[in-house]
Design a protein around this motif. Structure first.
Motif, mmCIF file in Angstrom:
data_model
loop_
_atom_site.group_PDB
_atom_site.id
_atom_site.type_symbol
_atom_site.label_atom_id
_atom_site.label_comp_id
_atom_site.label_asym_id
_atom_site.label_seq_id
_atom_site.Cartn_x
_atom_site.Cartn_y
_atom_site.Cartn_z
ATOM 1 N N THR A 63 0.872 -1.180 0.000
ATOM 2 C CA THR A 63 0.000 0.000 0.000
ATOM 3 C C THR A 63 0.908 1.228 0.000
ATOM 4 N N ALA A 64 0.319 2.394 -0.044
ATOM 5 C CA ALA A 64 1.121 3.620 0.000
ATOM 6 C C ALA A 64 1.960 3.656 1.276
ATOM 7 N N GLU A 65 1.389 3.187 2.401
ATOM 8 C CA GLU A 65 2.121 3.213 3.664
ATOM 9 C C GLU A 65 3.169 2.104 3.751
ATOM 10 N N SER A 66 2.887 0.935 3.182
ATOM 11 C CA SER A 66 3.794 -0.210 3.359
ATOM 12 C C SER A 66 4.810 -0.381 2.232
ATOM 13 N N ARG A 67 4.680 0.386 1.146
ATOM 14 C CA ARG A 67 5.580 0.211 -0.002
ATOM 15 C C ARG A 67 7.069 0.290 0.380
ATOM 16 N N PRO A 68 7.520 1.265 1.214
ATOM 17 C CA PRO A 68 8.942 1.284 1.593
ATOM 18 C C PRO A 68 9.385 0.007 2.327
ATOM 19 N N PHE A 69 8.481 -0.586 3.115
ATOM 20 C CA PHE A 69 8.819 -1.833 3.809
ATOM 21 C C PHE A 69 9.093 -2.940 2.794
ATOM 22 N N TRP A 70 8.167 -3.115 1.826
ATOM 23 C CA TRP A 70 8.321 -4.194 0.847
ATOM 24 C C TRP A 70 9.485 -3.941 -0.106
ATOM 25 N N GLU A 71 9.745 -2.677 -0.430
ATOM 26 C CA GLU A 71 10.921 -2.360 -1.251
ATOM 27 C C GLU A 71 12.193 -2.712 -0.493
ATOM 28 N N GLY A 72 12.194 -2.482 0.819
ATOM 29 C CA GLY A 72 13.344 -2.866 1.639
ATOM 30 C C GLY A 72 13.542 -4.372 1.647
ATOM 31 N N CYS A 73 12.459 -5.111 1.795
ATOM 32 C CA CYS A 73 12.559 -6.579 1.767
ATOM 33 C C CYS A 73 13.190 -7.047 0.449
ATOM 34 N N ALA A 74 12.783 -6.439 -0.654
ATOM 35 C CA ALA A 74 13.330 -6.824 -1.957
ATOM 36 C C ALA A 74 14.828 -6.562 -2.034
ATOM 37 N N GLN A 75 15.309 -5.599 -1.227
ATOM 38 C CA GLN A 75 16.731 -5.259 -1.204
ATOM 39 C C GLN A 75 17.465 -5.939 -0.042
ATOM 40 N N GLY A 76 16.780 -6.818 0.675
ATOM 41 C CA GLY A 76 17.400 -7.517 1.792
ATOM 42 C C GLY A 76 17.505 -6.678 3.050
ATOM 43 N N GLU A 77 16.617 -5.672 3.173
ATOM 44 C CA GLU A 77 16.616 -4.807 4.354
ATOM 45 C C GLU A 77 15.288 -4.925 5.093
ATOM 46 N N LEU A 78 15.360 -5.022 6.411
ATOM 47 C CA LEU A 78 14.156 -4.988 7.234
ATOM 48 C C LEU A 78 13.986 -3.545 7.697
ATOM 49 N N ARG A 79 13.000 -2.871 7.137
ATOM 50 C CA ARG A 79 12.776 -1.459 7.445
ATOM 51 C C ARG A 79 11.633 -1.308 8.439
ATOM 52 N N PHE A 80 11.724 -0.274 9.259
ATOM 53 C CA PHE A 80 10.663 0.061 10.200
ATOM 54 C C PHE A 80 10.585 1.576 10.296
ATOM 55 N N GLN A 81 9.484 2.059 10.858
ATOM 56 C CA GLN A 81 9.307 3.491 11.021
ATOM 57 C C GLN A 81 9.694 3.900 12.439
ATOM 58 N N ARG A 82 10.260 5.115 12.551
ATOM 59 C CA ARG A 82 10.531 5.691 13.873
ATOM 60 C C ARG A 82 9.964 7.105 13.864
ATOM 61 N N CYS A 83 9.304 7.448 14.957
ATOM 62 C CA CYS A 83 8.692 8.766 15.076
ATOM 63 C C CYS A 83 9.762 9.804 15.417
ATOM 64 N N GLY A 84 9.776 10.899 14.680
ATOM 65 C CA GLY A 84 10.721 11.973 14.950
ATOM 66 C C GLY A 84 10.317 12.818 16.139
ATOM 67 N N HIS A 85 9.086 12.670 16.605
ATOM 68 C CA HIS A 85 8.616 13.454 17.746
ATOM 69 C C HIS A 85 8.861 12.718 19.064
ATOM 70 N N CYS A 86 8.423 11.444 19.168
ATOM 71 C CA CYS A 86 8.559 10.706 20.438
ATOM 72 C C CYS A 86 9.623 9.606 20.365
ATOM 73 N N ALA A 87 10.203 9.365 19.188
ATOM 74 C CA ALA A 87 11.281 8.392 18.976
ATOM 75 C C ALA A 87 10.828 6.935 19.065
ATOM 76 N N ARG A 88 9.551 6.689 19.164
ATOM 77 C CA ARG A 88 9.060 5.316 19.266
ATOM 78 C C ARG A 88 9.124 4.624 17.898
ATOM 79 N N PRO A 89 9.608 3.353 17.879
ATOM 80 C CA PRO A 89 9.602 2.595 16.627
ATOM 81 C C PRO A 89 8.244 1.926 16.418
ATOM 82 N N GLN A 90 7.906 1.677 15.167
ATOM 83 C CA GLN A 90 6.705 0.904 14.866
ATOM 84 C C GLN A 90 6.940 0.164 13.563
ATOM 85 N N LEU A 91 6.326 -1.004 13.459
ATOM 86 C CA LEU A 91 6.507 -1.742 12.212
ATOM 87 C C LEU A 91 5.260 -1.828 11.373
#
Length: 138
Positions: A9-37
């Motif tokens: 989806t628009a939100e998950s596309r960077p995750f799946w593109e990372g998988c295709a490149q052998g990278e496990l990507r996740f999001q981190r909030c620039g405001h509270c620094a919390r990670p989310q997958l």
């Protein structure tokens, strides 16, 4: 046999593109620094939209796992039995993933066992999976 696969989806596309490149990507909030997958447009903790993608080192520990003996659909019958695990990654997010482990092996999996995330091609898409780090048990 049709095997259900994730759709980017628009939100998950960077995750799946990372998988295709052998990278496990996740999001981190620039405001509270919390990670989310589970990719979202807002931080699940503070609701800010200041999210940035980061690359995980791909190391974590098994929080829980189960051995699947009954296929959810006929497409998974040839894989039985297989292991699904919840893994707590070192960066602070959680991933549900198939394990690269024979559930009938002499050395069983254990809660707290160290794992590394890898990627496996399934019907043209790179899916994350985990395998135990040898010699590193909880």
């Amino acid at each position: 046999m049709y095997r259900p696969l994730p759709q980017a989806t628009a939100e998950s596309r960077p995750f799946w593109e990372g998988c295709a490149q052998g990278e496990l990507r996740f999001q981190r909030c620039g405001h509270c620094a919390r990670p989310q997958l589970i990719p979202r447009t807002l931080c699940e903790q503070c609701q800010h939209a200041e999210l940035a993608w980061q690359v995980s080192q791909g190391l974590g520990r098994i929080l829980s796992f189960t051995v699947v003996h009954r296929a959810p659909t006929p497409a998974f019958r040839d894989d039985l039995p297989y292991v699904i695990a919840l893994v707590d990654l070192d960066e602070g997010f959680r991933l549900m993933v198939n394990m690269d482990h024979d559930p009938l092996a002499a050395t069983p999996l254990a809660i707290g066992q160290r794992v590394r995330i890898g990627f496996r091609q399934v019907d043209g898409i790179a899916l994350p999976h985990a395998h135990a780090v040898p010699g590193d048990r909880a």
